[in-house]
Design a protein around this motif. Structure first.
Motif, mmCIF file in Angstrom:
data_model
loop_
_atom_site.group_PDB
_atom_site.id
_atom_site.type_symbol
_atom_site.label_atom_id
_atom_site.label_comp_id
_atom_site.label_asym_id
_atom_site.label_seq_id
_atom_site.Cartn_x
_atom_site.Cartn_y
_atom_site.Cartn_z
ATOM 1 N N ILE A 246 8.072 129.650 22.851
ATOM 2 C CA ILE A 246 9.111 129.228 23.961
ATOM 3 C C ILE A 246 9.995 128.188 23.386
ATOM 4 O O ILE A 246 9.829 127.309 22.833
ATOM 5 C CB ILE A 246 8.385 128.524 25.151
ATOM 6 N N HIS B 245 12.746 125.731 24.680
ATOM 7 C CA HIS B 245 13.018 125.089 25.985
ATOM 8 C C HIS B 245 14.474 124.440 26.180
ATOM 9 O O HIS B 245 15.008 124.216 24.920
ATOM 10 C CB HIS B 245 12.054 123.875 26.306
ATOM 11 N N ASN B 246 14.862 124.674 27.353
ATOM 12 C CA ASN B 246 16.434 123.787 27.693
ATOM 13 C C ASN B 246 17.411 124.206 26.659
ATOM 14 O O ASN B 246 18.036 123.373 26.060
ATOM 15 C CB ASN B 246 16.112 122.319 27.438
ATOM 16 N N LYS C 128 15.215 126.755 33.562
ATOM 17 C CA LYS C 128 14.015 125.654 33.093
ATOM 18 C C LYS C 128 13.343 125.347 34.078
ATOM 19 O O LYS C 128 13.972 125.086 35.561
ATOM 20 C CB LYS C 128 14.529 124.620 32.319
ATOM 21 N N ASP D 15 14.964 128.500 29.969
ATOM 22 C CA ASP D 15 13.727 128.745 29.047
ATOM 23 C C ASP D 15 13.629 130.228 28.432
ATOM 24 O O ASP D 15 13.697 131.008 29.301
ATOM 25 C CB ASP D 15 12.568 128.109 29.653
#
Length: 422
Positions: free
Chosen positions: A289, A291-292, A337, A228
């Motif tokens: 943010i 993510h992943n 993450k 992340d």
């Protein structure tokens, strides 16, 4: 409306008249005694008439005192009722504001980096070559270093503080609150750093790091890991509804005259725009943010001139500006993450749960996925509290029955319902 105003003024005048009738301050009293009303002194009456008069004079103040006592009693009752719900033992019920608390998932150690630019990576998948958009993140010379550590006995949690990019503060900056941060770093024998971030970690990870130690990306990241990335999105100014929220456009032909318009913003009732309506406004310049994001490549310990010491290539986009000028791109910080299913974030105490009711049903068996296993008491992890108790009483608190306590091995496994060890 005028009747309400008149009634309010009349009530105020009546209250002042009653106060003037039943409260008589002496002539030599101070300004404060004239402003603060006093209860009249009731003399012991020799006749029924005198007692009735004194009782009638004290009646308004007795009523007010009764209201105050009743209000105070109700407040105390509410406070006592709330405090009685606080759990002091594992077999007591936890209050609802603790049961519904959001669990904290430790992301682990992280680092700071800077966004260099975007590129295209050609990957071969099942015999086909696919173009994948990617972002290049770099770590300057000097890199990331551990500047501080936190532990439950003092701070209530385990965390490691990471600093990035050494610099020399100017005279103007030494007169601001930034100087307090520089002094804290100096106490830990660390140089002035531009960026500092605390990362929550697990106890066994907390033991691996020491203050002053350098952190490389390859110490906790590998190619193929998901991360992340936190940063600030670009400021794009005032934008319409379609660009800001991704709305659909109208027909572009046949004279529709409704190409990029917003359309209806509400119904005839309740004759107003409801809160949360997605409309035009400022977009960007906010925390974002990603993510992943998959790590495609990590290059560490680069020992060449005019090159960063570490390069990280991630799949996808990262918030922030690219390095179009000499000062570099936007600062970002990244970590693995958050994953509560990888075995690191399991909690063992299960003290409250939902259960099926009825005849022949065991109330000690919780409904699946309805057990409240993340618990804190006054901001502390319950496991830490039990650890502190075991320091002084290894066999348990004297005179306490540990049958329902899942922290002790002599508990009843059916009542305690231990969860898997973390």
């Amino acid at each position: 409306m005028w009747l309400r105003v008149f009634a309010a003024v009349l009530g105020l005048l009546v209250a002042r008249f009653l106060t003037a009738c039943f409260v008589q301050a002496p002539a030599s009293s101070s300004v404060r005694s004239r402003l603060v009303p006093r209860a009249p002194r009731v003399e012991p009456a020799a006749s029924a008439t005198g007692s009735a008069a004194s009782a009638s004079a004290a009646l308004p103040w007795l009523v007010l005192a009764g209201v105050g006592v009743a209000a105070g009693a109700s407040r105390k009752a509410k406070t006592a009722r709330k405090s009685s719900l606080i759990a002091t033992r594992p077999d007591q019920a936890l209050p609802w504001w603790e049961r519904l608390s959001k669990p904290t998932i430790e992301p682990g150690i992280g680092i700071w980096a800077e966004k260099l630019n975007m590129t295209t990576i050609f990957q071969e998948e099942e015999g086909n070559v696919k173009a994948v958009p990617a972002t290049i993140l770099v770590v300057k010379r000097g890199g990331n270093m551990i500047t501080n550590k936190r532990w439950p006995e003092k701070h209530g949690h385990y965390s490691v503080q990471v600093g990035y990019e050494r610099y020399t503060p100017d005279e103007a900056e030494k007169k601001t609150r930034k100087m307090l941060q520089i002094q804290r770093l100096a106490r830990n024998e660390c140089p002035p750093l531009r960026k500092i971030k605390d990362f929550r970690v697990r106890p066994h990870d907390w033991m691996k790091w020491e203050v002053g130690q350098k952190v490389w990306p390859s110490d906790f990241l590998e190619e193929g890991d998901l991360i992340d990335v936190h940063g600030w999105a670009k400021g794009k100014g005032f934008a319409g509804r379609i660009k800001r929220w991704g709305g659909k456009i109208g027909p572009m032909t046949h004279g529709s005259k409704h190409h990029r318009r917003e359309g209806s913003i509400g119904a005839a009732r309740p004759k107003r725009v409801l809160p949360g309506k997605k409309r035009a406004g400022w977009i960007g310049a906010c925390k974002s943010i990603a993510h992943n994001l998959k790590i495609l490549k990590i290059m560490d310990h680069i020992d060449e001139e005019n090159m960063p010491e570490s390069v990280i290539v991630v799949k996808g986009t990262v918030p922030g500006y690219t390095a179009h000028w000499t000062s570099g791109g936007s600062y970002v910080w990244l970590h693995k993450k958050k994953n509560r299913n990888d075995g690191r974030f399991k909690r063992d105490p299960v003290w409250l749960w939902f259960y099926h009711k009825g005849e022949g049903v065991d109330p000690l068996v919780p409904i699946k996925e309805k057990a409240w296993t993340w618990k804190t008491m006054w901001g502390r992890d319950l496991r830490w509290l039990t650890t502190e108790v075991k320091k002084h009483w290894p066999d348990g608190f004297p005179g306490y029955d540990h049958i329902m306590d899942p922290f002790y091995d002599d508990c009843d496994p059916h009542i305690a319902l231990k969860a898997p060890e973390w």
